[in-house]
Enzyme design. Structure first.
Site, PDB file in Angstrom:
ATOM      1  N   CYS A 298       3.647  -1.315 -12.333  1.00  0.00           N
ATOM      2  CA  CYS A 298       4.027  -0.119 -13.093  1.00  0.00           C
ATOM      3  C   CYS A 298       5.095  -0.511 -14.119  1.00  0.00           C
ATOM      4  O   CYS A 298       6.132   0.123 -14.242  1.00  0.00           O
ATOM      5  CB  CYS A 298       4.514   1.003 -12.176  1.00  0.00           C
ATOM      6  SG  CYS A 298       5.922   0.578 -11.134  1.00  0.00           S
TER       7      CYS A 298
ATOM      8  N   GLU B 258       1.771  -2.669   4.429  1.00  0.00           N
ATOM      9  CA  GLU B 258       3.083  -2.431   3.817  1.00  0.00           C
ATOM     10  C   GLU B 258       4.087  -3.367   4.470  1.00  0.00           C
ATOM     11  O   GLU B 258       4.261  -3.343   5.692  1.00  0.00           O
ATOM     12  CB  GLU B 258       3.507  -0.977   3.994  1.00  0.00           C
ATOM     13  CG  GLU B 258       4.903  -0.665   3.504  1.00  0.00           C
ATOM     14  CD  GLU B 258       5.148  -1.112   2.061  1.00  0.00           C
ATOM     15  OE1 GLU B 258       6.156  -1.821   1.834  1.00  0.00           O
ATOM     16  OE2 GLU B 258       4.327  -0.761   1.185  1.00  0.00           O
TER      17      GLU B 258
ATOM     18  N   ALA C 217       0.770  -1.245   0.000  1.00  0.00           N
ATOM     19  CA  ALA C 217       0.000   0.000   0.000  1.00  0.00           C
ATOM     20  C   ALA C 217       0.798   1.291   0.000  1.00  0.00           C
ATOM     21  O   ALA C 217       0.308   2.310  -0.477  1.00  0.00           O
ATOM     22  CB  ALA C 217      -0.941   0.005   1.203  1.00  0.00           C
TER      23      ALA C 217
END
Length: 472
Positions: free
Chosen positions: A244, A146, A123
């Protein structure tokens, strides 16, 4: 940066993913400036509409999210009190698609109103967490995790600024959830660690770390993460997968693998506005956002549904918690002022250090189970602290969307005064100012507390959030 500076293997991967023509179009835009985008907080509308610092920034809407805007130029966010009030989050436009995908699934499969248990597994710093928090149905609980301990501070900070009271921030490995919280979550987001090809334009150093070996390692690690977290997803639940990066090994390859190895079906649908904006839909229904074709940076997103259940039912490994004692049935002992929150079904907890935390009843109902399985860093709202007979409100209380603004008098500040408050400077007591605690408000939104003690105004803004940039 020019195309010739990239390894040939990367160029081949890119062509394989999007085709030679689109790859060439993207590479031609490597020198184009990176866009500046924000996503507004629907729970914190400003009295003046758009923040004053952005009114001359040639703002345009992002086509795939109702909350996103592209700015023609980048303002100094640090010197905008609206930013510190949690009125908006600075986020790349491509990554905002995951929030829209989440919203589509909630509307279609849960009628938009069923309370859900949601996990954002990877996160930090909180972009997708805050987006999901704005879209989840009332009564839902979001666990924002996380795995890297050093990155949880930024995540907790952004969760606090955003103000949704139904978020638990945790620090755990994927296996902690899969082993100890089986069949627990309705929706899981996995924004997986990846080779970062989508960041090449924004961060040129990312290309220097790229290699075929890195791609293969990332693809393998992503599958380990997905395998580890899969038991925590309910049968019929949804997993939103994103990276990404561009290559097929880490994207469409892993979506296909989830279908074949884990027992998943594809649930992606058409997003015409997204395709019109330049994103590419692959054969598994995932969408690839490529710089040069869209205004943002690189992002991939897909969604699958769990079709096969796990044979072993839920098992929670208990860990004794030493720091917090839930005190809801002894609420009066906490000496918490009445009327701090809009809703009356708040549960309070008192830490050994005197910090008072507040949770909605539905968050409290699952917080213990979650914190028994993974390390919980924060849950709900840091409401304040007890100092003798005095309850000192915490800045997070003012930032919470559940805060009852009628509890303390409000002190409306202009931009200069708001920035002085945020810089934790000494403030002059205005004539006729009432004694005691007051909420500092800028452009209709609370940003913190002060206390008038007669001869001076105590600034209660947290030292850790103090603006250090020159404000004159």
């Amino acid at each position: 940066m020019v195309a010739g500076s990239f390894p040939e293997a990367f160029l081949n991967y890119l062509k394989e993913a999007v085709g030679a023509e689109r790859a060439a179009e993207a590479l031609a835009c490597l020198e184009a400036p990176v866009s500046s985008c924000i996503r507004v907080n629907p729970a914190k509308p400003l009295q003046s509409g758009l923040a004053a610092d952005m009114r001359d920034c040639h703002v345009s809407r992002i086509p795939w999210t109702e909350y996103g805007f592209t700015l023609g130029k980048r303002p100094v966010f640090t010197l905008d009190p609206c930013f510190h009030a949690g009125a908006y989050y600075v986020q790349d436009s491509s990554s905002m698609f995951i929030g829209e995908l989440f919203g589509r699934i909630v509307r279609k499969y849960y009628d938009g109103g069923t309370p859900l248990r949601i996990l954002d597994l990877c996160a930090s710093p909180g972009g997708k967490t805050t987006d999901v928090a704005s879209r989840m149905p009332a009564g839902s609980v979001l666990v924002s995790n996380e795995a890297i301990r050093g990155r949880t501070a930024a995540l907790m900070e952004n969760v606090a600024l955003w103000g949704n009271p139904d978020v638990i921030v945790t620090n755990g490995d994927p296996g902690d959830f899969g082993e100890r919280l089986k069949d627990f979550f309705d929706i899981i987001l996995v924004d997986a660690p990846c080779s970062g090809e989508g960041m090449f334009r924004k961060d040129p150093s990312a290309s220097e770390q790229w290699s075929e070996e890195t791609v293969n390692l990332c693809a393998s690690r992503q599958r380990r993460i997905l395998s580890a977290i899969w038991p925590s997803l309910k049968e019929g639940g949804f997993l939103l997968y994103s990276t990404c990066t561009f290559n097929r090994k880490e994207n469409i390859g892993n979506v296909s693998w989830m279908k074949n190895a884990l027992g998943a079906e594809n649930v992606m649908e058409d997003f015409p506005s997204v395709e019109e904006a330049g994103a590419i839909k692959d054969s598994e229904g995932g969408y690839l956002f490529l710089w040069g074709l869209v205004s943002g940076e690189g992002q991939y997103a897909a969604a699958v549904r769990k079709t096969a259940g796990d044979t072993e039912r839920a098992r929670v490994v208990s860990r004794k918690r030493k720091n917090d004692r839930v005190q809801d049935k002894h609420k009066t002992r906490l000496q918490v002022p009445d009327g701090l929150f809009k809703c009356g079904n708040m549960v309070y907890a008192l830490s050994e250090g005197g910090e008072v935390k507040a949770m909605t009843s539905w968050l409290s109902a699952v917080a213990g189970e979650v914190s028994s399985a993974v390390r919980a860093m924060s849950a709900g709202i840091r409401a304040g602290s007890l100092k003798g007979n005095d309850f000192v409100p915490n800045a997070d209380l003012a930032l919470s969307s559940a805060y009852n603004r009628e509890r303390y008098p409000e002190w409306n500040a202009d931009k200069e005064l708001a920035l002085r408050f945020l810089a934790k400077e000494s403030l002059r007591v205005p004539e006729g100012c009432p004694d005691g605690y007051q909420t500092v408000v800028y452009d209709g939104l609370p940003i913190g507390f002060v206390k008038n003690i007669g001869n001076r105004m105590n600034n209660l803004h947290p030292q850790s959030r103090r603006i250090r940039m020159r404000i004159d």
